[in-house]
Design an enzyme around this catalytic site. Structure first.
Site, short mmCIF file in Angstrom:
data_model
loop_
_atom_site.label_atom_id
_atom_site.label_comp_id
_atom_site.label_asym_id
_atom_site.label_seq_id
_atom_site.Cartn_x
_atom_site.Cartn_y
_atom_site.Cartn_z
N ASP A 1 0.62 -1.20 -0.12
CA ASP A 1 0.10 -0.21 -0.25
C ASP A 1 1.00 0.86 -0.08
O ASP A 1 1.91 1.22 0.81
CB ASP A 1 -0.69 0.19 1.50
N HIS A 2 1.08 1.85 -1.25
CA HIS A 2 1.98 3.21 -1.35
C HIS A 2 2.05 3.87 -0.21
O HIS A 2 2.87 4.82 -0.46
CB HIS A 2 2.54 3.38 -3.04
N HIS B 1 -6.13 2.46 2.52
CA HIS B 1 -5.23 3.81 2.62
C HIS B 1 -5.82 4.46 3.76
O HIS B 1 -5.08 4.62 4.98
CB HIS B 1 -4.89 4.78 1.23
P1 NAD Z 1 -1.66 -1.10 -16.68
O1 NAD Z 1 -3.32 -1.60 -17.48
O2 NAD Z 1 -0.94 0.19 -17.20
O3 NAD Z 1 -1.10 -2.48 -16.91
C1 NAD Z 1 -0.95 -4.05 -17.07
C2 NAD Z 1 -0.05 -4.85 -17.74
O4 NAD Z 1 -0.92 -6.63 -17.44
C3 NAD Z 1 0.56 -4.04 -18.49
O5 NAD Z 1 1.68 -4.57 -18.69
C4 NAD Z 1 -0.51 -4.85 -20.14
O6 NAD Z 1 0.04 -5.34 -20.71
C5 NAD Z 1 -0.53 -6.52 -18.82
N1 NAD Z 1 -1.62 -7.73 -18.80
C6 NAD Z 1 -2.65 -7.84 -19.49
N2 NAD Z 1 -3.01 -9.18 -19.33
C7 NAD Z 1 -1.98 -9.84 -19.71
C8 NAD Z 1 -2.28 -11.25 -19.79
N3 NAD Z 1 -3.68 -11.70 -19.98
N4 NAD Z 1 -1.23 -11.93 -19.41
C9 NAD Z 1 0.08 -10.93 -19.57
N5 NAD Z 1 0.15 -9.93 -19.17
C10 NAD Z 1 -1.43 -8.83 -19.59
O7 NAD Z 1 -2.31 -1.41 -15.26
P2 NAD Z 1 -1.04 -0.46 -13.70
O8 NAD Z 1 -1.27 0.59 -13.61
O9 NAD Z 1 0.63 -0.78 -14.75
O10 NAD Z 1 -1.51 -1.49 -12.84
C11 NAD Z 1 -1.11 -2.54 -12.07
C12 NAD Z 1 -1.52 -3.37 -11.07
O11 NAD Z 1 -0.94 -1.99 -10.17
C13 NAD Z 1 -2.71 -2.98 -10.54
O12 NAD Z 1 -3.08 -4.07 -9.79
C14 NAD Z 1 -2.78 -1.57 -9.70
O13 NAD Z 1 -3.90 -2.02 -9.24
C15 NAD Z 1 -1.86 -1.19 -9.41
N6 NAD Z 1 -1.39 -0.08 -8.87
C16 NAD Z 1 -1.11 1.22 -9.70
C17 NAD Z 1 -0.52 2.10 -9.66
C18 NAD Z 1 -0.52 2.95 -11.11
O14 NAD Z 1 0.12 4.70 -10.27
N7 NAD Z 1 -0.55 2.66 -12.02
C19 NAD Z 1 -0.60 2.55 -8.24
C20 NAD Z 1 -0.79 1.64 -6.98
C21 NAD Z 1 -1.30 0.96 -7.36
#
Ligand code: NAD
Length: 483
Positions: free
Chosen positions: A178-179, A241
């Protein structure tokens, strides 16, 4: 700093989180020598990228987040990255992944240490965990896994996911990230509470009237409407959070600062978290949806959102503990989209005292978490040239130079994963308790929806949310401090 040997596998290596947060943070840790010669990172995703292309992406990510970098260092760092095209639902791909991980383990003398990072859509977490287990991807050294939020959708799905993950990993090796727990001012809550007699001695229901937590977002759901409509503000922000912040504010003093002692104190506290009844949900919670304006969509008109959606983009609520230093003190919280500004702050509102001067403001302690980082205490004194009392803020803040040195939350938390410190991660028993609370509220709302009369307040964009949230206070003398 210690050079930790490890092969790290990032599921979701082409995603936003990896690009914006993980790659820049890993670079900083590389610069500090925490990971250096004996590490490799395998980025996986579905796209048919090459190792070279991933390295370009990593290099771009570093340039986008750093003003000045040594190009040779960036090149050397990026050379540790490998790409594996991988569909997480395809079992054969795990066999290829395992082979690559083993080759890299030999090449980099990583001593069988493996770190898995689930950085993709949460619906895949269970599948990945299952295949890590059935395809024996874990190494002969340490095996740790970082799991992004949300961890489950409710208690039942969280329990299922936990079962799938614990098939391959011990609780101590699961880092539920949890950042918020990596943020400077959130990490300041315990030192502030426990090192200042001035604060520690008033941290009780005798002096504190209430605590208020606000996590305000300026943006709407943007392109995430489809996902958001299945989640809502309560699951998206309160379950993780806000509950982490509440726990840090209410936890009794741990016996020491070890991860075990901190988690023990939190778990002891959470046993006494009051889970609301449906009547209490009706009385103490407000859910809302933003309306549109000339330039913005109403929530129900956002792309991929159900036009009859009952999903809340705003929630305000109340909670309390029956034990711990602030047992009985109401803790109010609110979070939502399309507030007037992006802001995270905590207000600790102290009780008034009788005094011979009559009207005086209460002392409040405010912790600003985002976008500024500071703590201030309002205090009263005399006016200079007329009778009466004036109030001023005593502020604890950082200089620009100090702020520039504050590491990103992700960098801090990744560091902790490498050195095996779980203090700032969510233990399963804590998460379970948070879901029990969230489920109670969701169930009450669901029943209201089914009865056909859900109370969903509408609010104008870019203000402070629905006015109905002014009515959740226990007494008429309480109100939101941040308005
Ligand atoms: P995103 O959609 O940008 O990235 C998802 C990734 O999964 C991509 O690399 C995509 O190619 C891959 N993917 C999708 N389907 C796939 C499959 N079947 N097989 C293999 N790879 C597959 O998502 P994100 O924003 O990077 O978020 C990822 C996680 O991090 C989520 O759980 C999100 O809640 C969490 N998160 C993200 C942020 C942020 O700032 N982006 C912040 C806090 C938490």
């Amino acid at each position: 700093m210690k050079n930790i040997p490890v092969i790290m596998i990032i599921f979701g290596g082409s995603g936003d989180l990896a690009h914006r947060k993980l790659y820049p943070s890993l670079f900083n840790l590389y610069e500090q020598g925490l990971i250096h010669d004996n590490f490799a990172v395998i980025g996986t995703a579905r796209r048919p990228w090459s190792h070279e292309y991933l390295r370009e992406q990593v290099s771009d990510a570093i340039h986008e987040t750093h003003d000045q970098v040594d190009e040779n260092e960036v090149k050397a760092f990026a050379s540790h990255f490998y790409y594996q095209s991988h569909d997480v639902t395809n079992v054969e791909h795990y066999v290829t992944l395992k082979k690559l991980a083993q080759e890299l383990d030999d090449r980099y003398s990583a001593q069988g240490n493996c770190l898995f990072y689930m950085a993709m859509a949460p619906r895949f977490f269970g599948t990945i965990a299952t295949h890590i287990n059935d395809q024996h991807l874990t190494g002969s050294g340490f095996n740790r896994i970082v799991v992004e939020k949300p961890f489950g959708h409710d208690l039942v799905s969280a329990e299922q996911l936990n079962k799938e993950i614990t098939a391959s990993f011990d609780e101590n090796d699961i880092f539920r990230i949890d950042h918020y727990l990596g943020k400077e001012m959130i990490q300041n809550i315990m030192p502030m509470r426990f090192t200042n007699p001035l604060i520690k001695n008033i941290w009780s229901g005798e002096y504190i009237k209430n605590i208020q937590i606000t996590l305000a977002e300026r943006l709407g759901v943007e392109a995430r409407g489809g996902y958001y409509d299945t989640s809502g503000a309560l699951r998206d922000m309160v379950q993780n959070h806000i509950f982490q912040i509440i726990t840090l504010l209410a936890v009794p003093e741990p016996k020491d600062l070890s991860s075990d002692s901190v988690h023990q104190a939190k778990q002891e506290l959470l046993k006494s978290l009051i889970i609301p009844t449906p009547e209490e949900v009706k009385k103490n919670f407000v859910r809302g949806q933003y309306l549109g304006s000339d330039t913005t969509f109403a929530y129900k008109k956002e792309p991929n959102v159900d036009p009859d959606s009952t999903t809340e983009t705003y929630v305000a609520g109340k909670t309390k503990f029956t034990s711990g230093p602030i047992a009985g003190v109401p803790i109010y919280f609110r979070t939502g989209k399309e507030f007037k500004e992006k802001k995270t702050r905590i207000d600790i509102v102290l009780k008034h005292i009788n005094n011979p001067y009559g009207q005086a403001h209460s002392n409040n302690i405010t912790i600003e978490v985002d976008p500024e980082s500071k703590i201030y205490i309002t205090i009263n004194g005399k006016k200079i040239d007329e009778p009466g009392i004036r109030r001023e803020d005593l502020t604890y803040a950082f200089s620009k130079e100090e702020m520039a040195k504050v590491p990103d939350g992700y960098e801090r938390l990744l560091h902790d994963v490498f050195v095996n410190d779980s203090t700032n991660f969510t233990h399963w028993s804590e998460l379970k308790r948070y879901w029990e609370f969230i489920d109670a509220v969701e169930d009450a709302w669901q029943k209201e929806n089914e009865a056909g009369n859900p109370e969903i307040a509408q609010y104008l964009p870019y203000r402070m949310g629905p006015k109905e949230a002014d009515n959740i206070f226990e007494s008429p003398t309480e109100h939101w401090i941040y308005e």
